[in-house]
Design an enzyme around this catalytic site. Sequence first.
Site, PDB file in Angstrom:
ATOM      1  N   ARG A 198     -25.510 -38.892  63.181  1.00 49.03           N
ATOM      2  CA  ARG A 198     -26.650 -39.043  61.962  1.00 49.03           C
ATOM      3  C   ARG A 198     -26.690 -40.456  61.404  1.00 49.03           C
ATOM      4  O   ARG A 198     -27.390 -40.592  60.876  1.00 49.03           O
ATOM      5  CB  ARG A 198     -26.119 -38.094  60.791  1.00 49.03           C
ATOM      6  CG  ARG A 198     -26.434 -36.651  61.204  1.00 49.03           C
ATOM      7  CD  ARG A 198     -25.493 -35.864  60.113  1.00 49.03           C
ATOM      8  NE  ARG A 198     -25.434 -34.403  60.400  1.00 49.03           N
ATOM      9  CZ  ARG A 198     -26.383 -33.411  59.872  1.00 49.03           C
ATOM     10  NH1 ARG A 198     -26.824 -33.949  58.869  1.00 49.03           N
ATOM     11  NH2 ARG A 198     -26.092 -32.092  60.073  1.00 49.03           N
ATOM     12  N   LYS A 238     -13.210 -26.217  71.049  1.00 49.81           N
ATOM     13  CA  LYS A 238     -12.908 -24.806  70.118  1.00 49.81           C
ATOM     14  C   LYS A 238     -13.109 -25.341  68.782  1.00 49.81           C
ATOM     15  O   LYS A 238     -13.357 -26.490  68.410  1.00 49.81           O
ATOM     16  CB  LYS A 238     -11.449 -24.643  70.432  1.00 49.81           C
ATOM     17  CG  LYS A 238     -10.387 -25.658  69.874  1.00 49.81           C
ATOM     18  CD  LYS A 238      -8.863 -25.064  69.895  1.00 49.81           C
ATOM     19  CE  LYS A 238      -8.474 -24.427  68.805  1.00 49.81           C
ATOM     20  NZ  LYS A 238      -7.757 -25.515  67.719  1.00 49.81           N
ATOM     21  N   ASP A 265     -10.062 -25.914  76.482  1.00 48.52           N
ATOM     22  CA  ASP A 265      -8.806 -25.927  75.668  1.00 48.52           C
ATOM     23  C   ASP A 265      -7.821 -27.062  76.145  1.00 48.52           C
ATOM     24  O   ASP A 265      -7.469 -27.159  77.181  1.00 48.52           O
ATOM     25  CB  ASP A 265      -8.117 -24.515  76.085  1.00 48.52           C
ATOM     26  CG  ASP A 265      -6.930 -24.386  75.312  1.00 48.52           C
ATOM     27  OD1 ASP A 265      -6.005 -25.324  75.304  1.00 48.52           O
ATOM     28  OD2 ASP A 265      -6.737 -23.275  74.962  1.00 48.52           O
ATOM     29  N   HIS A 266      -7.682 -28.004  75.186  1.00 47.86           N
ATOM     30  CA  HIS A 266      -7.103 -29.253  75.710  1.00 47.86           C
ATOM     31  C   HIS A 266      -5.678 -29.287  76.199  1.00 47.86           C
ATOM     32  O   HIS A 266      -5.114 -29.965  76.933  1.00 47.86           O
ATOM     33  CB  HIS A 266      -7.173 -30.384  74.847  1.00 47.86           C
ATOM     34  CG  HIS A 266      -6.351 -30.542  73.578  1.00 47.86           C
ATOM     35  ND1 HIS A 266      -6.385 -29.418  72.563  1.00 47.86           N
ATOM     36  CD2 HIS A 266      -5.279 -30.914  73.481  1.00 47.86           C
ATOM     37  CE1 HIS A 266      -5.159 -29.537  71.528  1.00 47.86           C
ATOM     38  NE2 HIS A 266      -4.465 -30.390  72.096  1.00 47.86           N
ATOM     39  N   LYS A 287      -3.280 -30.730  79.864  1.00 47.67           N
ATOM     40  CA  LYS A 287      -1.942 -31.572  79.754  1.00 47.67           C
ATOM     41  C   LYS A 287      -1.284 -31.514  81.244  1.00 47.67           C
ATOM     42  O   LYS A 287      -0.923 -30.485  81.586  1.00 47.67           O
ATOM     43  CB  LYS A 287      -1.016 -31.088  78.764  1.00 47.67           C
ATOM     44  CG  LYS A 287      -1.563 -31.304  77.145  1.00 47.67           C
ATOM     45  CD  LYS A 287      -0.680 -30.685  76.364  1.00 47.67           C
ATOM     46  CE  LYS A 287      -1.080 -30.664  74.885  1.00 47.67           C
ATOM     47  NZ  LYS A 287      -1.138 -31.946  74.189  1.00 47.67           N
ATOM     48  N   GLU A 312       4.937 -28.558  65.767  1.00 43.24           N
ATOM     49  CA  GLU A 312       4.434 -29.700  65.108  1.00 43.24           C
ATOM     50  C   GLU A 312       5.095 -30.264  64.098  1.00 43.24           C
ATOM     51  O   GLU A 312       5.417 -29.391  63.152  1.00 43.24           O
ATOM     52  CB  GLU A 312       2.952 -29.524  64.860  1.00 43.24           C
ATOM     53  CG  GLU A 312       2.053 -29.099  66.027  1.00 43.24           C
ATOM     54  CD  GLU A 312       0.696 -28.957  65.810  1.00 43.24           C
ATOM     55  OE1 GLU A 312      -0.070 -30.276  65.508  1.00 43.24           O
ATOM     56  OE2 GLU A 312       0.178 -28.035  65.037  1.00 43.24           O
ATOM     57  N   ASP A 350      -5.792 -20.919  65.109  1.00 46.00           N
ATOM     58  CA  ASP A 350      -5.798 -22.273  65.633  1.00 46.00           C
ATOM     59  C   ASP A 350      -5.022 -22.543  66.925  1.00 46.00           C
ATOM     60  O   ASP A 350      -5.474 -23.530  67.660  1.00 46.00           O
ATOM     61  CB  ASP A 350      -5.218 -23.142  64.497  1.00 46.00           C
ATOM     62  CG  ASP A 350      -5.447 -24.675  64.545  1.00 46.00           C
ATOM     63  OD1 ASP A 350      -6.513 -25.027  65.066  1.00 46.00           O
ATOM     64  OD2 ASP A 350      -4.487 -25.453  64.520  1.00 46.00           O
ATOM     65  N   HIS A 390      -4.475 -22.091  72.678  1.00 42.34           N
ATOM     66  CA  HIS A 390      -3.445 -22.634  73.466  1.00 42.34           C
ATOM     67  C   HIS A 390      -2.330 -21.697  73.895  1.00 42.34           C
ATOM     68  O   HIS A 390      -1.932 -21.867  75.018  1.00 42.34           O
ATOM     69  CB  HIS A 390      -2.995 -23.922  72.726  1.00 42.34           C
ATOM     70  CG  HIS A 390      -4.197 -24.593  72.037  1.00 42.34           C
ATOM     71  ND1 HIS A 390      -5.028 -24.986  72.622  1.00 42.34           N
ATOM     72  CD2 HIS A 390      -4.077 -25.534  71.047  1.00 42.34           C
ATOM     73  CE1 HIS A 390      -5.664 -25.924  72.100  1.00 42.34           C
ATOM     74  NE2 HIS A 390      -5.220 -26.083  71.000  1.00 42.34           N
ATOM     75  N   LYS A 411       2.974 -25.574  61.690  1.00 40.20           N
ATOM     76  CA  LYS A 411       2.987 -27.104  61.413  1.00 40.20           C
ATOM     77  C   LYS A 411       4.340 -27.538  60.606  1.00 40.20           C
ATOM     78  O   LYS A 411       5.068 -26.490  59.866  1.00 40.20           O
ATOM     79  CB  LYS A 411       1.834 -27.202  60.642  1.00 40.20           C
ATOM     80  CG  LYS A 411       0.539 -27.333  61.460  1.00 40.20           C
ATOM     81  CD  LYS A 411      -0.607 -27.691  61.077  1.00 40.20           C
ATOM     82  CE  LYS A 411      -1.622 -27.621  61.677  1.00 40.20           C
ATOM     83  NZ  LYS A 411      -1.802 -28.388  63.015  1.00 40.20           N
TER      84      LYS A 411
HETATM   85  C1  BG6 Z   1      -5.528 -28.476  68.024  1.00 36.30           C
HETATM   86  C2  BG6 Z   1      -5.505 -27.742  66.599  1.00 36.30           C
HETATM   87  O1  BG6 Z   1      -6.188 -27.565  69.048  1.00 36.30           O
HETATM   88  O2  BG6 Z   1      -4.299 -28.650  68.692  1.00 36.30           O
HETATM   89  C3  BG6 Z   1      -4.378 -28.640  65.754  1.00 36.30           C
HETATM   90  O3  BG6 Z   1      -6.550 -27.388  66.188  1.00 36.30           O
HETATM   91  C4  BG6 Z   1      -3.141 -29.085  66.305  1.00 36.30           C
HETATM   92  O4  BG6 Z   1      -3.882 -28.049  64.526  1.00 36.30           O
HETATM   93  C5  BG6 Z   1      -3.479 -29.691  67.813  1.00 36.30           C
HETATM   94  O5  BG6 Z   1      -2.589 -29.926  65.750  1.00 36.30           O
HETATM   95  C6  BG6 Z   1      -2.211 -29.592  68.748  1.00 36.30           C
HETATM   96  O6  BG6 Z   1      -2.405 -30.425  69.908  1.00 36.30           O
HETATM   97  P1  BG6 Z   1      -1.354 -31.495  70.602  1.00 36.30           P
HETATM   98  O7  BG6 Z   1      -2.144 -32.012  71.814  1.00 36.30           O
HETATM   99  O8  BG6 Z   1      -1.199 -32.642  69.460  1.00 36.30           O
HETATM  100  O9  BG6 Z   1      -0.254 -30.588  70.968  1.00 36.30           O
END
Ligand code: BG6
Length: 525
Positions: free
Chosen positions: A70, A183, A212-213, A217, A251, A270, A275, A375
Amino acid sequence: MADAVEAPPAPSLFERLSAGEAAPIAAEPVTIVIFGGAGDLAHRKLLPALYNLSLDGLLPPRTAIVGVGRKAMSDDEYRAFAKEGTAQFSRRPIDESAWPAFASSLFFVNASIDQAQGLGPLGARLDIVEHERGLPGNRIYYMAVPPSLFVPTVQQLQRARFVPPRDAATPAARPFARLIVEKPIGHDLDSAREIDDSIAEVFNEHQIYRIDHYLGKETVQNILVLRFANSIFEPLFNQKYVDHVQITVAESEGVGTRAGYYEQAGALRDMVQNHMLQLLSMIAMDPPHSLDADVVRDEKLEVLRSLRPIVGEEVDRRVVRAQYVAGFDMGKPVPGYREEPGVSPQSRTETYVAIQISIDNWRWAGIPFFLRTGKRLPKRASEISVHLKEVPPILFNADRARPLDPNVLSIRIQPDEGFALGISSKVPGPRVNIYPVKMDFHYGATFGASSPEAYERLLLDVMAGDATLFMRRDAVEAAWRFVMPILDRWRAQKDAPLPTYRAGEWGPAEADRLIEATGRQWRPL
Ligand code: BG6
């Protein structure tokens, strides 16, 4: 005398491997259109990842990257935005001699999907860019936008005729149109289905890449190699030899600036729904008969479908949720979740979940899988550990006062990617003293380079048309189906006390009790 010429440094093993057949080949010229191109994800992850791919020569021979947003931004301003994000977040520093070539493939278009003709300017600009750069119109549309905009954006793509009709979009048809979806896909099973149904009106399943990142990895990909390229582990991966499995994603960060999203999500949605259940299915799946994307994904889906549902009162016994209160991060005082900016002082959103899962199939019957994530835990550490059964109480394990440590295979996902196998060994000397030693593999030390970021691998796979590391619709829905009864139970217990843990500690006492009730303990990380 002629100046000495320095020989270029020999490529590391990693460089040789990543430049070799192992790297997926994305050979077809492509235009990557990033909706939300001036947003946080593009800034921190996508643009730095694309830069690293270009540095490695892994982008297709001709590429255009078009940010859409935007904001009014010129191409030059967008290039400066990309450079700033790359300088700050890229795993490798900017190489000033390589940057201009990458920057010249970046463009920005100001467009709003709220308006009926919102994508008109984008279409015109894409035509020009593709014409000038000799691009055939293969397009990847990246939804780096809030989930509420997934469906409107896809509908606009259809309205603006950016996407070929579904019948014509066979996997072999060119130019191709592919869609990347971030996601969260939905807030629950019904909303996930609604999103998937709407997207399916425009794109075929083979065109959709749900990210799904965690699957990008390096260590997560290595789970399959570790399991199926070695004969030492696979015969042991079953209820006969394994006592239990732990999966931890810890985390140290708090919710940060994401309260707006997180308040509605919580740790179960989340992290667990996506994940962690993906990690679970990688570690528990049966060997696929080929590495074809759908064959691998079918096997992973089988695991999700074999999860024993946790329903009603069972939720109270098998699942622990908790929220962090004020504490410390590396000695520095940090606020509790309810004091974080944007969080309701009465919030009941969980920032920690521990859960005991059973997989009802022949391989894993009776073997508990313990998952925990939170977290503001003491450190950032993600690991899968496979705990083998105890040695029988005879010979070296006959002394019940000093039992041998069972063998543990631990797969470190981050940081310090690698894996280790704990083994009992004799201490040198005349007596038989047994000590647990470790066979330890560290990616960094062995391959001499940092692993590519998850987004590098995933973007490359979409360009190459390889969907193995992406979530299929049925898997997303199977994962939602598993977590729904837990969410339902929690919703029904609005007034139940919510356990807490101090920021900087390893979760609530309730989570310790969960695992200790089975005679086991969380593995210290
Ligand atoms: C994300 C979550 O998908 O993954 C976050 O929404 C989280 O809350 C993050 O912090 C963690 O990813 P990574 O790669 O830092 O472990």
